[in-house]
Design a protein around this motif. Structure first.
Motif, mmCIF file in Angstrom:
data_model
loop_
_atom_site.group_PDB
_atom_site.id
_atom_site.type_symbol
_atom_site.label_atom_id
_atom_site.label_comp_id
_atom_site.label_asym_id
_atom_site.label_seq_id
_atom_site.Cartn_x
_atom_site.Cartn_y
_atom_site.Cartn_z
ATOM 1 N N LYS A 1 37.384 32.751 38.611
ATOM 2 C CA LYS A 1 37.997 34.046 38.283
ATOM 3 C C LYS A 1 38.117 34.929 39.518
ATOM 4 N N VAL B 1 32.251 41.447 40.143
ATOM 5 C CA VAL B 1 32.055 40.399 39.138
ATOM 6 C C VAL B 1 30.607 39.929 39.084
ATOM 7 N N VAL C 1 43.337 27.138 38.663
ATOM 8 C CA VAL C 1 43.233 28.209 39.664
ATOM 9 C C VAL C 1 44.060 27.865 40.898
ATOM 10 N N VAL D 1 41.563 36.392 41.371
ATOM 11 C CA VAL D 1 41.782 37.845 41.389
ATOM 12 C C VAL D 1 41.883 38.350 42.829
ATOM 13 N N LYS E 1 32.807 28.787 36.760
ATOM 14 C CA LYS E 1 33.803 29.484 35.941
ATOM 15 C C LYS E 1 34.081 30.886 36.486
ATOM 16 N N GLN E 2 32.991 31.619 36.763
ATOM 17 C CA GLN E 2 33.152 32.964 37.323
ATOM 18 C C GLN E 2 33.743 32.906 38.731
#
Length: 428
Positions: free
Chosen positions: A159, A202, A22, A163, A155-156
């Motif tokens: 993301k 999310v 990331v 984003v 993990k989320q």
């Protein structure tokens, strides 16, 4: 691709490897954007952007009443206790409400004064007023972020981090080409709105499960506990960003605004790779230290973190040092005065990483007085040394102050943490 066993068996390494991807992507995007900013707005524009970013970080703490770390700690400890979570969030929303109201009034009605103070011009009063409207978004994003960190949803989290970064960067580039420096500043100011929207898209189901919105009340049953974290946040985030704003203004007044931009560019590079460690601190270190109550357990975990993280950061920093001229040419073409700053900045950042890992014990165990003392001591040291060294070494003196500050800070923090464990042992 199959993850190697030694990474699968090491939660910290798993988080590190995931965050590496990331952060790597963020760094590539950041290189592109920072180069564009350097070419279009120059050193003076970079200095202005630095002032605004410091203001937003300051507001992140004040608007959320500084309770982020407290939310992370209590969510990680009481994730299965719905009653405790209800009390936590009822108190948190009261704190956020008070923080946002105070921030809005100060920013909106003091826009002219703050514009003059931060940007040395009344021209950006409109930007301060815009920021005042954004404060509730900043505060809520910080609060919900605390929930996600407390649950260790790494993990989320990775993301939504990438984003929201990609979307906000796209907006920055668009506004920069349309409206130059003013557009860039507006895009940065409204970034928290984007971050909150992405986070809710999310994590809405997760947040609804843990934050029972219908049962929240304007009561403060955990006020005393969260107030301690508010105080700690004030003496770290708020004072830190105030000191950075003041030092940037000092460089501008005593040398030039271009030199203020050079220092800001150096700290930008530093913050880009340190954002990697910040995620690890809140997702792993803080929840882990919260559950450790013995000196032996603490030393074992500290050694585990050090042997996992320090070699990775050390190798990365050595690579950055030897590639410094290429990095400056690539990201900040024409900012050649940055090159001598790298050695002091990198050395200071490495010691800072080792220090801040230990200092998270203050947060984990709510050692308010120790935390406040070390933060004020560290910032006062940096403030004083920077003002002294800038007279003799120019802008390089500021990064020299950064290095010396963290050497002293490391030993002070280490002493106070192990003194705490000795006192705990004596009680039993």
């Amino acid at each position: 691709m199959r993850v190697p066993k030694f990474i699968r068996d090491n939660l910290l390494l798993k988080m590190t490897s995931l965050n590496a991807g990331v952060i790597g992507l963020r760094l590539v995007i950041s290189l592109f954007v920072q180069r564009m900013l350097a070419q279009l707005v120059g050193e003076t524009g970079i200095a202005k952007i630095g002032q605004l970013r410091n203001l937003l970080q300051l507001l992140t703490s004040i608007g959320s009443a500084g309770i982020f770390t407290g939310v992370v700690k209590y969510v990680s400890e009481h994730r299965d206790d719905k009653e405790q979570l209800r009390k936590l969030f009822s108190t948190s929303f009261v704190f956020v409400l008070l923080g946002t109201m105070l921030s809005f009034m100060v920013l909106f009605f003091g826009a002219g004064y703050l514009s003059q103070l931060i940007f040395d011009s009344l021209e950006y009063a409109y930007l301060i007023k815009l920021t005042s409207v954004i404060v509730p978004f900043i505060a809520l994003e910080r609060l919900f972020n605390g929930v996600i960190n407390g649950l260790s949803k790494y993990k989320q989290f990775a993301k939504i981090s990438i984003v929201s970064y990609v979307i906000s960067t796209g907006l920055l580039v668009l506004f920069l080409f349309q409206y130059n420096i003013d557009g860039a500043l507006v895009a940065i100011a409204i970034t928290p709105v984007i971050q909150l929207i992405i986070l809710l898209l999310v994590f809405f189901k997760v947040l609804r499960e843990y934050v029972q919105f219908s049962e929240l009340s304007l009561k403060i049953p955990l006020a005393k506990s969260l107030l301690a974290f508010s105080l700690m946040s004030f003496f770290s985030t708020v004072l830190l960003n105030y000191v950075e704003i003041d030092i940037r203004t000092m460089i501008k007044n005593r040398i030039t605004e271009a030199d203020a931009g050079i220092w800001t560019a150096m700290t930008n590079i530093s913050k880009n790779y340190l954002v990697f460690s910040n995620a690890i601190f809140s997702l792993y270190v803080l929840p882990k230290f919260s559950g450790i109550h013995t000196q032996k357990g603490f030393k074992r975990e500290l050694f585990h973190i050090y042997k996992t993280l320090l070699p990775l950061f050390g190798i990365g920093m050595v690579v950055v040092y030897f590639a410094k001229e290429y990095i400056v040419a690539l990201i900040y073409p024409g900012f050649t005065e940055m090159v001598p700053l790298f050695k002091w900045q990198l050395l200071g950042d490495f010691i800072r990483l080792a220090s801040v890992v230990v200092a998270h014990q203050f947060l984990a165990k709510k050692l308010v007085r120790s935390f406040i003392f070390t933060e004020v001591f560290s910032l006062a040291l940096f403030f004083g040394l920077a003002r002294y060294f800038v007279t003799y070494y120019g802008v390089e003196g500021v990064v020299m102050a950064h290095f010396i500050r963290y050497i002293i800070y490391f030993f002070v923090v280490l002493f106070l943490v192990f003194r705490y464990f000795k006192k705990q042992k004596a009680k039993h």
